[in-house]
Design a protein around this motif. Structure first.
Motif, PDB file in Angstrom:
ATOM      1  N   ARG A 262       0.822  -1.109  -0.029  1.00 33.77           N
ATOM      2  CA  ARG A 262      -0.006   0.025   0.268  1.00 33.77           C
ATOM      3  C   ARG A 262       1.024   1.151   0.042  1.00 33.77           C
ATOM      4  NH1 ARG A 262      -5.259   0.987   3.853  1.00 33.77           N
ATOM      5  NH2 ARG A 262      -6.093   2.894   2.680  1.00 33.77           N
ATOM      6  N   ALA A 263       1.934   1.310   0.897  1.00 36.73           N
ATOM      7  CA  ALA A 263       2.754   2.410   0.832  1.00 36.73           C
ATOM      8  C   ALA A 263       3.554   2.574  -0.458  1.00 36.73           C
ATOM      9  CB  ALA A 263       3.937   2.223   1.956  1.00 36.73           C
ATOM     10  N   ALA A 264       3.818   1.593  -0.994  1.00 35.94           N
ATOM     11  CA  ALA A 264       4.647   1.550  -2.302  1.00 35.94           C
ATOM     12  C   ALA A 264       3.585   2.237  -3.600  1.00 35.94           C
ATOM     13  CB  ALA A 264       5.446   0.409  -2.611  1.00 35.94           C
ATOM     14  N   THR A 265       2.572   1.737  -3.421  1.00 37.31           N
ATOM     15  CA  THR A 265       1.667   2.246  -4.485  1.00 37.31           C
ATOM     16  C   THR A 265       1.559   3.806  -4.284  1.00 37.31           C
ATOM     17  OG1 THR A 265       0.538  -0.001  -4.503  1.00 37.31           O
ATOM     18  CG2 THR A 265      -0.700   1.735  -5.290  1.00 37.31           C
TER      19      THR A 265
ATOM     20  N   ASN B 119       6.570  -3.605  -5.281  1.00 31.66           N
ATOM     21  CA  ASN B 119       5.471  -3.558  -4.477  1.00 31.66           C
ATOM     22  C   ASN B 119       4.348  -2.861  -4.730  1.00 31.66           C
ATOM     23  OD1 ASN B 119       6.419  -4.867  -1.832  1.00 31.66           O
ATOM     24  ND2 ASN B 119       8.085  -3.741  -1.965  1.00 31.66           N
ATOM     25  N   ALA B 120       4.632  -1.661  -5.795  1.00 33.47           N
ATOM     26  CA  ALA B 120       3.717  -0.619  -6.106  1.00 33.47           C
ATOM     27  C   ALA B 120       2.706  -1.308  -7.534  1.00 33.47           C
ATOM     28  CB  ALA B 120       4.234   0.569  -6.641  1.00 33.47           C
TER      29      ALA B 120
ATOM     30  N   ALA C 289       4.459   5.592  -5.368  1.00 33.10           N
ATOM     31  CA  ALA C 289       4.623   5.797  -6.838  1.00 33.10           C
ATOM     32  C   ALA C 289       3.666   6.801  -7.343  1.00 33.10           C
ATOM     33  CB  ALA C 289       4.335   4.414  -7.459  1.00 33.10           C
ATOM     34  N   SER C 290       2.361   6.511  -7.099  1.00 40.05           N
ATOM     35  CA  SER C 290       1.507   7.618  -7.514  1.00 40.05           C
ATOM     36  C   SER C 290       1.932   9.096  -7.247  1.00 40.05           C
ATOM     37  CB  SER C 290       0.018   7.487  -7.233  1.00 40.05           C
ATOM     38  OG  SER C 290      -0.071   7.057  -6.077  1.00 40.05           O
ATOM     39  N   LEU C 291       2.384   9.110  -5.993  1.00 33.67           N
ATOM     40  CA  LEU C 291       2.657  10.717  -5.586  1.00 33.67           C
ATOM     41  C   LEU C 291       3.913  11.032  -6.250  1.00 33.67           C
ATOM     42  CD1 LEU C 291       2.176  10.491  -1.712  1.00 33.67           C
ATOM     43  CD2 LEU C 291       0.947  12.068  -3.285  1.00 33.67           C
TER      44      LEU C 291
END
Ligand SMILES: COCCOc1ccc2cc1OCC(=O)N(C)CCCNCc1c[nH]c3ncnc(c13)N2
Length: 278
Positions: free
Chosen positions: A114-117, A269-270, A120-122
């Protein structure tokens, strides 16, 4: 109907006002529906008196001007604005799943996926902003919202996109400031890489990396880059490696955002869609 060229003049009577979505420093945010199109929006109401007291009305004007030209899936859209005698109204995209910081408080910390997703979007949103010479989107959890499909939206208009010496007193926490801002020297887009590193740490551990009881201690920890990784929760060395490459004192040595998207921790992870699926 206003033709494509000219700007539509909105008024409050164009909207049905719904439930309050929360209170900010300068005003309330409401759910609202534009009557003609039935389009659901968020309406942020700011009091002119408070804006004048804090001398931010010209900054707000500049922010609104910049924000209205940004178009990115991870940046909350500003559709328009209007004002009456006492208030300024911002017509905003509605983020149906609300505030990220509440979600972080509820889960204590996020999974690595969740953190990596989110990171990455940020990073993609910041690459887009930097491409338009817009920096320092002030990406702390309080300024992040979650859309209906679980996608992250930067809601904050930064106040400081072009101002370099924003007084932190206006926004409280120092936690996200990079050394060059804490030492209030010239800074550039790489401040966002630092703040994203702080955010990534907080997503994984539930607390920001340089947190301390006193401002002076936080200040010292930031300028010394006193970065420590707790033993709990257990976090992969890939995640720590990425954070260590972002929280670097020399801003020119921080991992560039496009390199972040190629980092093994992000790649492994993302979720490519930018949406975290529980
Ligand atoms: C100068 O102002 C610039 C624009 O700032 C904002 C735009 C939109 C906002 C919040 C904004 O600032 C922060 C703020 O007012 N709060 C912390 C209180 C409300 C929290 N949001 C709750 C919320 C839930 N679903 C949403 N969909 C869209 N926007 C929302 C929200 N809030």
């Amino acid at each position: 109907e206003a033709s494509a060229g000219e700007k539509k003049r909105w008024t409050l009577s164009d909207f049905d006002i719904g439930k309050p979505l929360g209170r900010g420093k300068f005003g309330h945010v409401y759910l609202a529906r534009e009557k003609r199109s039935n389009h659901i929006v968020a309406l942020k109401v700011l009091f002119k008196s408070q804006l004048q007291q804090s001398q931010v009305e010209h900054q707000l004007r500049r922010e609104v001007e910049i924000q209205s030209h940004l178009r990115h899936p991870n940046i909350l859209r500003l559709y328009g604005y209007f004002y009456d005698q006492k208030r300024v109204y911002l017509i905003l995209e509605y983020a149906a799943k609300g505030e990220l910081y509440k979600e972080l408080q509820k889960c204590k910390y996020f999974s690595e996926r969740r953190a990596a997703t989110y990171v990455a979007s940020l990073a993609r949103a910041l690459i887009y902003c930097h491409g338009k010479h817009v920096i320092h989107r002030d990406i702390k959890p309080e300024n992040l919202l979650i859309g209906a499909q679980g996608e992250l939206k930067i809601a904050d208009f930064g106040w400081s996109v072009h101002t370099f010496n924003r007084r932190r007193t206006m926004c409280g926490t120092l936690d996200y400031l990079p050394p060059e801002m804490v030492e209030s020297v010239e800074h550039d887009a790489s401040v966002d890489i630092w703040s994203l590193g702080v955010l990534c740490y907080e997503f994984l551990y539930g607390v920001p990396p340089f947190e301390a009881k006193e401002h002076s201690d936080t200040y010292r920890r930031i300028v010394q880059v006193d970065l420590k990784f707790p033993t709990k929760p257990i976090i992969s060395s890939a995640a720590k490696d990425l954070i260590s490459q972002m929280l670097v004192k020399d801003s020119s040595q921080r991992l560039p955002l496009h390199k972040l998207l190629e980092h093994p921790w992000i790649v492994q992870n993302a979720d490519p869609s930018g949406v975290y699926k529980a």
